[in-house]
Design a protein around this motif. Structure first.
Motif, PDB file in Angstrom:
ATOM      1  N   TYR A  42       0.841  -1.072  -0.204  1.00 33.79           N
ATOM      2  CA  TYR A  42       0.089  -0.021   0.011  1.00 33.79           C
ATOM      3  C   TYR A  42       0.829   1.200   0.181  1.00 33.79           C
ATOM      4  O   TYR A  42       1.649   1.232   0.942  1.00 33.79           O
ATOM      5  N   VAL A  44       0.769   5.040   0.390  1.00 35.07           N
ATOM      6  CA  VAL A  44      -0.255   6.043   0.911  1.00 35.07           C
ATOM      7  C   VAL A  44      -0.413   7.210   0.145  1.00 35.07           C
ATOM      8  O   VAL A  44       0.568   7.900  -0.385  1.00 35.07           O
ATOM      9  N   SER A  53      -6.243   8.878   4.227  1.00 33.60           N
ATOM     10  CA  SER A  53      -5.165   7.646   4.101  1.00 33.60           C
ATOM     11  C   SER A  53      -5.316   6.457   4.916  1.00 33.60           C
ATOM     12  O   SER A  53      -4.937   5.430   4.644  1.00 33.60           O
ATOM     13  N   GLN A  54      -5.930   6.361   6.149  1.00 32.67           N
ATOM     14  CA  GLN A  54      -6.221   5.389   6.879  1.00 32.67           C
ATOM     15  C   GLN A  54      -7.319   4.477   6.793  1.00 32.67           C
ATOM     16  O   GLN A  54      -7.476   3.369   7.128  1.00 32.67           O
ATOM     17  N   MET A  57      -7.109   0.981   5.457  1.00 36.84           N
ATOM     18  CA  MET A  57      -5.950  -0.005   6.127  1.00 36.84           C
ATOM     19  C   MET A  57      -6.806  -0.919   7.153  1.00 36.84           C
ATOM     20  O   MET A  57      -5.986  -1.997   7.418  1.00 36.84           O
ATOM     21  N   VAL A  63      -1.892  -7.142   3.584  1.00 40.75           N
ATOM     22  CA  VAL A  63      -0.855  -6.333   3.357  1.00 40.75           C
ATOM     23  C   VAL A  63       0.459  -6.673   4.170  1.00 40.75           C
ATOM     24  O   VAL A  63       0.447  -6.977   5.209  1.00 40.75           O
ATOM     25  N   VAL A  66       3.703  -0.930   3.963  1.00 41.68           N
ATOM     26  CA  VAL A  66       2.970   0.306   3.903  1.00 41.68           C
ATOM     27  C   VAL A  66       3.898   1.396   3.554  1.00 41.68           C
ATOM     28  O   VAL A  66       5.063   1.540   4.220  1.00 41.68           O
ATOM     29  N   THR A  68       4.929   5.346   2.802  1.00 41.50           N
ATOM     30  CA  THR A  68       4.504   6.694   2.629  1.00 41.50           C
ATOM     31  C   THR A  68       5.243   7.512   1.809  1.00 41.50           C
ATOM     32  O   THR A  68       6.220   6.995   1.349  1.00 41.50           O
ATOM     33  N   VAL A  76      -0.338   8.022   9.464  1.00 45.66           N
ATOM     34  CA  VAL A  76      -0.607   6.587   9.526  1.00 45.66           C
ATOM     35  C   VAL A  76      -0.576   5.858  10.674  1.00 45.66           C
ATOM     36  O   VAL A  76      -1.265   4.768  10.656  1.00 45.66           O
ATOM     37  N   LEU A  89       6.327  -0.772   7.751  1.00 47.84           N
ATOM     38  CA  LEU A  89       6.015   0.703   7.539  1.00 47.84           C
ATOM     39  C   LEU A  89       7.463   1.346   6.924  1.00 47.84           C
ATOM     40  O   LEU A  89       8.262   1.446   7.794  1.00 47.84           O
TER      41      LEU A  89
END
Length: 313
Positions: A42, A44, A53-54, A57, A63, A66, A68, A76, A89
């Protein structure tokens, strides 16, 4: 194993993406491009509200990463608790350093040299000559010495500063010199002519710039915030601005966007830019290079770069 990738750009606009992945375009629209439960990677959407954005999720049961497109990940973090353990992340280290460094330098120079006053003077056809502060011979304190903080120092290097003082969460030594721990800030603030905030927003930095922090700054010092608005206590900053003891240049505010009628708009000695440290012509090519590199690693099951945290770890 699912191979859906949600991208905020159309895949045919990005050269070098690996084959074998299913690219789904989603930039925060109300309708999802596919079942979120099938999303494996994902990306963002950039510059969207945290709620946008959230939103998918909680349904992203498959997933694994993530990504960004911002340096900060605070927008997030609240949604990570809905993800299964082991999700990585990643932030956008390498995307925003050039643009944010440029803007920081621009804000410092504009504030010190009186550029906002010159623009107002031009509007009124007034010749506002006189002596103004220079950046030369000043001491600059950078609070938050990650990749953006280092990029800011890169751009300050030619300006004949007295010195640059660096502060990060923990002490270390770099090629440029010592980095002080955040706990040393109270002793460092009184000597700084310019204080630059480039720190992530965390529990430790939320409200870091409070009344005590500001009171320790020297008379006439300039506070520059290119980090996040909530790093600064707005009420405490307003008090210092209104008594004229310090000045400020803010690319981020709390609240943000700054609403009409807010006293910060017209506080004396403040220059405000509308959170434009990242969104420049430099963003897109760097963001695309990051995504190509990350997704090629992902498709080959290689370790991802810029991992900030792993859920459940």
């Amino acid at each position: 194993m699912t191979s859906d990738v949600w991208l905020p750009f159309r895949a045919d606009e990005i050269d070098g993406l690996p084959e074998g992945l299913n690219y789904r375009f989603w930039n925060g629209d109300q309708e999802f491009p596919a079942d979120p439960a099938e999303c494996a990677f994902y990306v963002v959407p950039y510059m969207k509200a945290p709620a946008v954005s959230q939103r998918p999720m909680a349904e992203m049961a498959s997933v694994r990463a993530v990504q960004t497109l911002s340096a900060g990940v605070d927008h997030v973090l609240p949604a990570l608790k809905s993800l299964r353990p082991g999700v990585q992340l990643c932030n956008a280290r390498g995307v925003h350093e050039a643009s944010t460094g440029e803007l920081t330098l621009a804000l410092i120079l504009a504030s010190l040299r009186g550029i906002p006053g010159f623009v107002r003077g031009q509007d009124k056809e007034e010749w506002r000559s006189g002596f103004y502060p220079a950046l030369a011979d000043k001491t600059v304190l950078i609070v938050g010495y990650g990749s953006i903080g280092a990029a800011i120092e890169d751009r300050l290097a030619p300006f004949e500063l007295e010195r640059v003082v660096r502060v990060a969460r923990s002490a270390r030594t770099t090629e440029r010199g010592r980095v002080h721990a955040l706990t040393e800030l109270p002793a460092l603030l009184p000597d700084a002519d310019v204080v630059v905030l480039s720190t992530p927003l965390t529990d430790a930095t939320r409200g870091l710039v409070n009344a005590d922090f500001l009171a320790r700054m020297k008379d006439g010092a300039l506070l520059v915030n290119v980090a996040r608005g909530p790093v600064v206590d707005t009420k405490a900053l307003l008090a210092e601005l209104e008594n004229g003891r310090i000045t400020a240049a803010l690319d981020v505010t709390d609240p943000e966007p700054l609403p009409q009628g807010h006293p910060l708009w017209h506080a004396p000695g403040v220059l405000i830019s509308p959170h434009v440290g990242g969104p420049t012509s430099a963003f897109m090519p760097r963001a695309k290079r990051l995504l190509v590199a990350q997704l090629n690693r992902f498709s080959r099951a290689e370790p991802l770069k810029n991992v900030v945290l792993t859920t459940g770890a």
